[in-house]
Design an enzyme around this catalytic site. Structure first.
Site, mmCIF file in Angstrom:
data_model
loop_
_atom_site.group_PDB
_atom_site.id
_atom_site.type_symbol
_atom_site.label_atom_id
_atom_site.label_comp_id
_atom_site.label_asym_id
_atom_site.label_seq_id
_atom_site.Cartn_x
_atom_site.Cartn_y
_atom_site.Cartn_z
ATOM 1 N N ASN A 146 0.870 -1.177 0.000
ATOM 2 C CA ASN A 146 0.000 0.000 0.000
ATOM 3 C C ASN A 146 0.907 1.227 0.000
ATOM 4 O O ASN A 146 1.479 1.579 1.032
ATOM 5 C CB ASN A 146 -0.898 -0.020 1.248
ATOM 6 C CG ASN A 146 -1.774 1.220 1.344
ATOM 7 O OD1 ASN A 146 -1.819 2.032 0.404
ATOM 8 N ND2 ASN A 146 -2.451 1.383 2.476
ATOM 9 N N LYS A 170 0.055 4.225 -0.360
ATOM 10 C CA LYS A 170 -0.623 5.421 0.174
ATOM 11 C C LYS A 170 -0.382 6.606 -0.774
ATOM 12 O O LYS A 170 -0.315 6.394 -1.985
ATOM 13 C CB LYS A 170 -0.171 5.691 1.610
ATOM 14 C CG LYS A 170 -0.300 4.426 2.480
ATOM 15 C CD LYS A 170 -0.068 4.636 3.939
ATOM 16 C CE LYS A 170 -0.240 3.314 4.684
ATOM 17 N NZ LYS A 170 -0.114 3.410 6.123
ATOM 18 N N HIS A 205 -9.541 1.288 4.999
ATOM 19 C CA HIS A 205 -8.271 1.518 5.693
ATOM 20 C C HIS A 205 -8.504 2.520 6.827
ATOM 21 O O HIS A 205 -9.291 3.458 6.679
ATOM 22 C CB HIS A 205 -7.224 2.054 4.709
ATOM 23 C CG HIS A 205 -5.848 2.012 5.276
ATOM 24 N ND1 HIS A 205 -5.403 2.961 6.174
ATOM 25 C CD2 HIS A 205 -4.831 1.133 5.115
ATOM 26 C CE1 HIS A 205 -4.166 2.654 6.529
ATOM 27 N NE2 HIS A 205 -3.787 1.551 5.906
ATOM 28 N N GLU A 219 -6.836 4.921 7.817
ATOM 29 C CA GLU A 219 -6.563 6.320 7.456
ATOM 30 C C GLU A 219 -7.780 6.944 6.766
ATOM 31 O O GLU A 219 -8.042 8.141 6.909
ATOM 32 C CB GLU A 219 -5.299 6.395 6.582
ATOM 33 C CG GLU A 219 -4.055 6.167 7.425
ATOM 34 C CD GLU A 219 -2.859 5.613 6.667
ATOM 35 O OE1 GLU A 219 -2.884 5.581 5.422
ATOM 36 O OE2 GLU A 219 -1.895 5.199 7.340
ATOM 37 N N GLU A 243 -5.332 -4.830 10.674
ATOM 38 C CA GLU A 243 -4.350 -3.760 10.873
ATOM 39 C C GLU A 243 -4.689 -3.008 12.159
ATOM 40 O O GLU A 243 -5.547 -2.107 12.138
ATOM 41 C CB GLU A 243 -4.395 -2.770 9.702
ATOM 42 C CG GLU A 243 -4.029 -3.358 8.368
ATOM 43 C CD GLU A 243 -3.425 -2.291 7.440
ATOM 44 O OE1 GLU A 243 -2.326 -2.514 6.941
ATOM 45 O OE2 GLU A 243 -4.051 -1.235 7.234
ATOM 46 N N GLY A 254 2.498 2.488 10.961
ATOM 47 C CA GLY A 254 3.497 3.548 10.858
ATOM 48 C C GLY A 254 4.188 3.895 12.158
ATOM 49 O O GLY A 254 4.819 4.944 12.264
ATOM 50 N N SER A 284 3.384 -1.932 10.464
ATOM 51 C CA SER A 284 4.818 -1.982 10.764
ATOM 52 C C SER A 284 5.487 -3.304 10.384
ATOM 53 O O SER A 284 6.439 -3.732 11.061
ATOM 54 C CB SER A 284 5.071 -1.650 12.245
ATOM 55 O OG SER A 284 4.664 -0.327 12.512
#
Ligand code: 13P
Length: 251
Positions: A9, A11, A93, A95, A163, A169, A209
């Site tokens: 991904n 992003k 996701h 985000e 996730e 991250g 991560s």
């Protein structure tokens, strides 16, 4: 047995030059026995598809709208992704959930649209740091599975990525036991809903991560069929090492 899958991904990262990375991955992994999917920004999808034609890499989008077309400035439909040659799309996701307030019902509608357009949908689930502290990880994930995942006829229509939001991250990952607990619980839920024949073949990814140093241990966990990789996927050598770790994991 479900297929092992390594998904990148990217992003909101990468311009035209970055397509070279995809080209080199197609060469390095042309004999790979695992599935490899790159989800670049939408601006690169068309060229990425051209580069990966006749290779065993596939291309995915990072989101899609629930409608086929219409007055939705800035949005992209599943039909458009399919038309470009994308075969996968990430939906839900964290985000997107955080920045655009996408709720489980939005995720469900987008995932339905994706499946209707013959894309394999990668639905993301996972608890926040606060929910983890409250010890409600399994409840959160079960609710997300229930509310986000449409009915499927074939295991190849669906991939689920666990996730944990706090692991994305941050360089932090859950313990091996925690990942195992969540993944085996997800498999149980899918068994209940779709029956064991389909459920046993749905690909369950871990994301958050993942890097070349922890990938081997993560891929050794039962019911982990691959990874959804953010940061490390931006460095093609690192992503390549993660693919090699998956190739070497027990089938
Ligand atoms: P990182 O690998 O950078 O933690 O991101 C994970 C992720 O969000 C993949 O979708």
């Amino acid at each position: 047995m479900q297929r092992k899958l390594a998904v990148a991904n990217w992003k909101m990262n990468g311009t035209i030059e970055k397509l070279q990375d995809i080209e080199s991955l197609t060469k390095i992994h042309q004999q790979s026995q695992v599935g490899i999917v790159i989800c670049p920004p939408a601006t690169l999808i068309y060229q990425a598809v051209q580069i990966t034609n006749n290779s065993n890499l596939q291309i995915g989008g990072q989101n899609c709208h629930y409608d086929t077309s219409g007055p939705y400035t800035g949005d992209i439909s599943a039909d458009m992704l399919n038309n470009l040659g994308a075969r996968y799309v990430i939906i839900g996701h964290s985000e997107r959930r955080n920045s655009y307030d996408e709720q489980n019902e939005d995720v469900y509608a987008r995932a339905t649209a994706a499946i209707n357009c013959n894309l394999t949908v990668i639905v993301c689930v996972g608890e926040t740091a606060k929910q983890k502290k409250q010890n409600i990880t399994l409840d959160v994930v079960v609710t997300q599975l229930k509310e986000c995942i449409p009915n499927i006829q074939d295991a190849r229509q669906l991939v689920i990525a666990y996730e944990p939001v706090w692991a994305i991250g941050t360089g932090k990952i859950p313990t091996i036991n925690q990942i195992h607990l969540v993944h085996s619980h997800m498999r149980k839920q899918l068994n209940k809903r779709f029956g064991s024949e389909i459920a046993s073949q749905i690909c369950l990814l871990y994301g958050g991560s993942v890097n070349p140093h922890n990938a081997t241990d993560i891929f050794a966990i039962p019911d982990v069929d691959g990874a959804l990789v953010g940061n490390s996927s931006l460095f093609s050598q690192d992503f390549s090492s993660i693919i090699v770790a998956l190739e070497s994991s027990k089938f």
